[in-house]
Design a protein around this motif. Structure first.
Motif, short mmCIF file in Angstrom:
data_model
loop_
_atom_site.label_atom_id
_atom_site.label_comp_id
_atom_site.label_asym_id
_atom_site.label_seq_id
_atom_site.Cartn_x
_atom_site.Cartn_y
_atom_site.Cartn_z
N GLY A 120 -3.11 1.99 52.35
CA GLY A 120 -2.31 0.80 52.12
C GLY A 120 -2.41 0.19 50.75
N ASN A 121 -3.22 0.75 49.86
CA ASN A 121 -3.39 0.20 48.52
C ASN A 121 -2.58 0.99 47.49
OD1 ASN A 121 -5.37 -1.54 49.67
ND2 ASN A 121 -6.91 0.06 49.39
N ALA A 122 -2.47 0.44 46.31
CA ALA A 122 -1.78 1.12 45.22
C ALA A 122 -2.47 0.80 43.90
CB ALA A 122 -0.31 0.71 45.16
N ILE A 123 -2.37 1.73 42.96
CA ILE A 123 -2.83 1.49 41.59
C ILE A 123 -1.61 1.56 40.69
CG2 ILE A 123 -4.20 2.34 39.65
CD1 ILE A 123 -6.22 3.39 41.66
N ILE A 124 -1.38 0.51 39.93
CA ILE A 124 -0.26 0.50 39.00
C ILE A 124 -0.78 0.52 37.56
CG2 ILE A 124 1.37 -0.65 40.54
CD1 ILE A 124 0.72 -3.29 39.16
N GLY A 184 -8.55 -3.16 36.92
CA GLY A 184 -8.51 -4.54 37.36
C GLY A 184 -8.09 -4.62 38.82
N THR A 185 -8.22 -5.79 39.41
CA THR A 185 -7.79 -6.04 40.80
C THR A 185 -6.82 -7.21 40.78
OG1 THR A 185 -9.91 -5.28 41.68
CG2 THR A 185 -8.52 -6.59 43.13
N LEU A 186 -5.63 -6.98 41.31
CA LEU A 186 -4.59 -7.99 41.25
C LEU A 186 -4.93 -9.21 42.10
CD1 LEU A 186 -1.64 -8.38 40.07
CD2 LEU A 186 -0.86 -7.83 42.39
N ASN A 187 -4.76 -10.38 41.52
CA ASN A 187 -4.91 -11.64 42.25
C ASN A 187 -3.55 -12.21 42.63
OD1 ASN A 187 -7.54 -11.27 41.17
ND2 ASN A 187 -7.95 -13.46 41.47
N ALA A 188 -2.61 -12.15 41.70
CA ALA A 188 -1.29 -12.71 41.94
C ALA A 188 -0.30 -12.08 40.97
CB ALA A 188 -1.30 -14.23 41.77
N GLY A 189 0.96 -12.21 41.29
CA GLY A 189 1.99 -11.67 40.41
C GLY A 189 3.34 -12.29 40.70
N GLU A 190 4.20 -12.30 39.69
CA GLU A 190 5.55 -12.85 39.85
C GLU A 190 6.52 -11.97 39.08
OE1 GLU A 190 8.10 -16.93 38.94
OE2 GLU A 190 5.91 -16.92 38.76
N ILE A 191 7.57 -11.51 39.75
CA ILE A 191 8.56 -10.65 39.12
C ILE A 191 9.50 -11.48 38.26
CG2 ILE A 191 10.54 -9.13 39.55
CD1 ILE A 191 9.17 -8.24 42.13
N VAL A 234 -4.27 -1.48 37.29
CA VAL A 234 -4.58 -2.58 38.21
C VAL A 234 -4.49 -2.09 39.65
CG1 VAL A 234 -3.93 -4.89 38.98
CG2 VAL A 234 -3.68 -4.28 36.56
N LEU A 235 -5.53 -2.38 40.43
CA LEU A 235 -5.53 -2.08 41.86
C LEU A 235 -4.83 -3.21 42.60
CD1 LEU A 235 -6.54 -0.52 44.42
CD2 LEU A 235 -8.65 -1.87 44.23
N PHE A 254 -4.89 -10.65 37.13
CA PHE A 254 -5.86 -9.75 37.74
C PHE A 254 -7.26 -10.04 37.21
CE2 PHE A 254 -4.10 -7.67 34.00
CZ PHE A 254 -5.22 -7.18 33.35
N PHE A 255 -8.24 -9.64 38.01
CA PHE A 255 -9.66 -9.81 37.67
C PHE A 255 -10.21 -8.48 37.20
CE2 PHE A 255 -14.19 -9.95 38.55
CZ PHE A 255 -14.55 -11.19 38.01
N ARG A 256 -10.93 -8.51 36.08
CA ARG A 256 -11.53 -7.28 35.56
C ARG A 256 -12.77 -7.61 34.76
NH1 ARG A 256 -8.37 -3.28 31.47
NH2 ARG A 256 -8.41 -5.22 30.25
N ASN A 257 -13.83 -6.84 34.97
CA ASN A 257 -15.07 -7.00 34.22
C ASN A 257 -15.30 -5.80 33.32
OD1 ASN A 257 -16.15 -9.51 34.92
ND2 ASN A 257 -17.01 -8.73 36.84
N ASN A 258 -15.51 -6.05 32.04
CA ASN A 258 -15.93 -5.01 31.09
C ASN A 258 -15.01 -3.79 31.10
OD1 ASN A 258 -18.24 -6.56 30.44
ND2 ASN A 258 -19.29 -5.76 32.26
#
Length: 251
Positions: A18-22, A68-75, A34-35, A60-64
């Motif tokens: 159910g996940n995707a990497i873009i 990254g991991t998506l928190n929110a997005g708007e088209i 971004v995951l 998105f949140f990303r360390n070093n």
């Protein structure tokens, strides 16, 4: 660290259940991965964000570095019509895959974001797709350090009448009559096609208007640019193979 970027989805792949990497070409952060958790699940609020060619704001949140991991997005621009038209989708996919292969991680992406955005907009506006892609390919070659020399003979450096010139993808430019022995397979080119190649080299895609090009000249330009891309970059792209199939069956 939390990041907010404007980006274009240039690659999207399933990841786990159910996940995707873009992969995004962004305005200010280069190319980033971004995951997007749960994006492939029914009624996911992020399902539209992972579609190819989508332009939007991504938080998105990303360390070093790394993924990254998506928190929110708007088209901001969906480019839905590109995905529903076979030919437009093929050309747009080629532009995205080409950029994905050439652009390095976190390389400055502002120029590429503008060029790709202009490319997708031009395709959506029904401008000639072959011309659009030829200009985009020229920008790719120039940015990669392989922009062809089209104003002077690449062997002797002298200006010659256009009627005497041939194009050498192997050497990376034009050859005059007296220097053709440097590359006997160099391609013949009409003055009209050479003039357009020079225009493509000087033109920014964001300034591309409607260019009226005869079918014979479009075919010549495509052949020459394909030779430059194959010889100078040597990339094997899945989307290019699909475009070749469209040509084969005159689609």
């Amino acid at each position: 660290m939390l990041h907010r970027v404007e980006g274009i989805v240039i690659r999207s792949m399933d990841y786990g259940e159910g996940n995707a990497i873009i992969t995004l070409c962004t305005e200010n952060a280069g190319k980033v991965g971004v995951l997007v958790r749960g994006a492939k699940k029914v009624k996911s609020r992020h399902a539209a964000l992972i579609q190819l060619f989508t332009v939007g704001e991504f938080v998105f949140f990303r360390n070093n570095g790394g993924l990254g991991t998506l928190n929110a997005g708007e088209i901001t621009q969906s480019h839905h019509s590109l995905r529903t038209d076979l030919v437009k989708a093929a050309y747009a996919s080629y532009a995205c895959e080409l950029l994905d292969r050439v652009l390095h991680e976190e390389e400055t992406g502002s120029f590429w974001f503008r060029q790709l955005s202009a490319c997708l907009n031009a395709l959506e506006e029904d401008k000639e797709p072959g011309v659009i892609l030829n200009v985009f390919e020229m920008k790719i070659l120039q940015a990669a350090g392989y922009g062809p020399e089209l104003d002077h003979c690449i062997a002797c450096g002298l200006d010659k009448p256009d009627e005497e010139l041939r194009v050498s993808p192997r050497l990376g430019g034009v050859l005059c009559r007296g220097c053709r022995h440097n590359d006997p397979p160099a391609m013949e080119i009409s003055p009209r096609a050479l003039k357009l190649l020079r225009l493509f080299a000087a033109l920014d895609l964001t300034r591309l208007g409607n260019v009226d090009v005869k079918e014979a000249t479009r075919s010549e330009l495509k052949k020459v640019m394909r030779a430059f891309m194959d010889m100078q970059l040597g990339l094997k792209l899945k989307s290019q193979g699909f475009l070749d199939q469209l040509d084969k069956y005159n689609i």
